[in-house]
Write an enzyme that holds these catalytic residues in place. Structure first.
Site, PDB file in Angstrom:
ATOM      1  N   ARG A 134      17.809  23.889   9.120  1.00  0.00           N
ATOM      2  CA  ARG A 134      17.385  25.272   9.362  1.00  0.00           C
ATOM      3  C   ARG A 134      15.890  25.318   9.672  1.00  0.00           C
ATOM      4  O   ARG A 134      15.067  25.037   8.811  1.00  0.00           O
ATOM      5  CB  ARG A 134      17.683  26.155   8.149  1.00  0.00           C
ATOM      6  CG  ARG A 134      17.213  27.594   8.350  1.00  0.00           C
ATOM      7  CD  ARG A 134      17.837  28.585   7.379  1.00  0.00           C
ATOM      8  NE  ARG A 134      17.393  28.427   6.006  1.00  0.00           N
ATOM      9  CZ  ARG A 134      17.664  29.302   5.027  1.00  0.00           C
ATOM     10  NH1 ARG A 134      18.394  30.390   5.303  1.00  0.00           N
ATOM     11  NH2 ARG A 134      17.252  29.091   3.801  1.00  0.00           N
ATOM     12  N   ASP A 178      14.971  31.318  -3.832  1.00  0.00           N
ATOM     13  CA  ASP A 178      14.149  31.068  -2.656  1.00  0.00           C
ATOM     14  C   ASP A 178      13.421  32.364  -2.294  1.00  0.00           C
ATOM     15  O   ASP A 178      13.415  33.321  -3.068  1.00  0.00           O
ATOM     16  CB  ASP A 178      14.961  30.473  -1.493  1.00  0.00           C
ATOM     17  CG  ASP A 178      15.893  31.469  -0.806  1.00  0.00           C
ATOM     18  OD1 ASP A 178      15.883  32.664  -1.164  1.00  0.00           O
ATOM     19  OD2 ASP A 178      16.622  31.052   0.109  1.00  0.00           O
TER      20      ASP A 178
END
Length: 541
Positions: free
Chosen positions: A170, A449
């Site tokens: 990603r 996150d």
């Protein structure tokens, strides 16, 4: 950032980050010329699309609501499918995620028993220069079959197993820049930097190994942003002499506007896309941000915004229906729980939450799901291992009927002081870790996150903006928030101790969290001003 003069390695490319030993393997003249060409060809369109987001937000702030686009109705109603899915992406029942910069975590994820592994340059990795280049070095070492190492602290050897998880990378979202590299005097796109370097160095070895260049694409808000990615892929493959369609991507539907354009996003990327994913935490953040000024969409405590209800349930069901209609995978969301050491009852309760979450996803028709810790792979596989095959593409879900109303329906529940306190505790601690270079942070038995910090600050921002009422009757004001924040930080300081507090970045984190939460306008991303703090800290001796 280093005060040393920038280094020119390729024409018009200035590298402002420190060139440590080994970095020259990533930052070759040829690789930098490749990413510079991407920036020159596509950078202006990226900036225009970001400006379009801001213009659209003005309409939302004025009361307009997201809806399906009339001009793309023919695509939604058309008869088309995405290109065939490669063999090593047909079984993705359990995907593990984690930061790209920690070599031990990368190896443990590859060896976890998950079918696939999303390694992250984005929300699970703080974008320090060393993390971003270190991540590229880890990826090159993996495809060179040289990633194994011995931990000098305990002598333990880490090597990748014979059949590791399929690797998916990603890159950063369109909104982020890489300030350490300037192209023709301007900071380049973090997305193009991450994608370009990884693709340039590894694509041919990936293909030779029987796999391919596979990516997760974050934070998109429209099919036009998907079209930009597709044009980047066409250009990059042609430049390296690789057949068009070799790149395969999964797009995270983690913004509210994108949920209304899922067919269109699949269509724009149909030669390259294999699926969509429910990026649930960022989706909550986007819902608050995009509808934040509308008094009809004030959310309760974060803990009460759960996947089985209201707009989150509608979005999960619509994603499954849309993907399967187009021959694409519908990936489920993250189970953020991590093992609770030393407390068997708490650990089993956490694992049972994961089981219930994954049962719901499998029943909805998702083809796979995410976990954040290797110990959760087996738990998720208990559920997804019961599927009749490696995926559920055959389940069409024509019974699902989700429209604008369902996609916007707010969750019901209470707003509490406890919820405010939790936002303050988690938000500040996450930002502190991020500024210090850590993007995947274990907090209160969850692996957090950047999305968690985004929800934390926007949730309280929305309550303050509307003067929302707590369950005890008090109105949420900047003064109440500051009192709660001060009290929580006093307790946190006592818990952590003076040494940890003074060695960390807590004052910067508190300042940023407080400023963004009490601002009149809701800032797009906290990672933008937080990145500036990372850069400032790099210049300090």
């Amino acid at each position: 950032m280093s005060k040393a003069a920038a280094t020119t390695i390729a024409d018009g490319v200035a590298v402002k980050g420190a060139l440590k030993p080994g970095y020259e393997r990533v930052l070759t003249p040829e690789a930098l010329a490749f990413v510079a060409e991407l920036e020159r060809n596509f950078g202006e369109r990226r900036r225009e699309l970001l400006a379009a987001r801001a213009e659209r937000q003005k309409k939302f702030d004025a009361g307009e609501l997201p809806d399906f686009l009339p001009e793309t109705k023919s695509i939604r109603e058309g008869d088309w499918k995405v290109a065939p899915i490669p063999k090593d992406l047909l079984d993705r029942r359990v995907e593990i995620t984690g930061p790209v910069d920690n070599r031990k975590m990368v190896i443990n994820a590859l060896n976890s028993g998950a079918q696939s592994y999303m390694t992250d340059f984005e929300d699970a990795a703080a974008p320090t220069w060393d993390n971003m280049i270190g991540g590229q070095l880890n990826m090159m070492a993996y495809w060179d079959k040289e990633i194994g190492f011995t931990d000098e602290t305990n002598g333990k050897r880490y090597d990748v197993v014979a059949k590791p998880a399929t690797l998916i990378v990603r890159p950063r979202g369109w909104h982020l820049e890489e300030a350490h590299v300037e192209i023709d005097g301007q900071a380049m796109s973090g997305s193009l930097f991450d994608f370009g370097l990884y693709f340039f160095h590894n694509a041919k070895r990936q293909i030779a190994s029987g796999s391919g260049p596979y990516f997760y694409l974050p934070k998109m808000e429209s099919h036009k942003e998907a079209r930009l990615w597709n044009d980047v892929f066409v250009h990059a493959q042609k430049k390296l002499g690789i057949p068009n369609g070799t790149i395969k991507v999964t797009v995270l539907i983690e913004t509210l506007p994108a949920a209304f354009e899922m067919h269109e996003i699949l269509y724009e990327l149909k030669d390259h896309i294999v699926g969509l994913n429910c990026g649930r935490w960022d989706y909550i953040f986007s819902y608050i941000k995009r509808l934040g000024k509308n008094p009809n969409f004030i959310l309760p405590d974060r803990a009460q915004v759960v996947m089985g209800d209201a707009f989150l349930n509608a979005y999960s069901l619509l994603l499954v229906k849309t993907c399967h209609e187009r021959g694409a995978f519908a990936m489920g969301g993250m189970a953020a729980q991590i093992p609770v050491k030393g407390d068997e009852a708490a650990n089993e309760a956490a694992f049972n939450k994961v089981r219930a979450d994954k049962e719901r996803e499998a029943n909805n028709g998702h083809d796979g799901t995410w976990v954040a810790h290797p110990d959760l792979v087996k738990v998720a596989m208990e559920i997804f291992g019961k599927l009749e095959g490696p995926n559920q593409l055959a389940r069409q879900r024509q019974d699902v009927n989700v429209g604008q109303k369902e996609l916007l329906q707010p969750h019901k529940g209470e707003r509490t002081e406890h919820g405010m306190r939790e936002c303050c505790r988690v938000g500040v601690q996450y930002i502190e870790a991020w500024i210090g270079g850590r993007g995947a942070v274990p907090l209160y038995n969850l692996m957090e996150d950047a999305a968690t910090a985004e929800i934390s600050r926007t949730q309280i921002w929305q309550w303050i903006y509307h003067g929302a009422t707590l369950s005890d009757g008090r109105k949420v004001t900047p003064e109440l928030f500051r009192d709660v924040l001060e009290d929580e930080m006093k307790s946190l300081r006592e818990t952590l101790g003076e040494t940890r507090w003074n060695e960390g970045h807590f004052e910067q984190a508190i300042g940023l969290f407080s400023e963004m939460t009490t601002a009149r306008e809701c800032e797009e991303f906290l990672t933008l001003p937080a990145y500036r703090l990372i850069l400032e800290n790099e210049t300090r001796p």
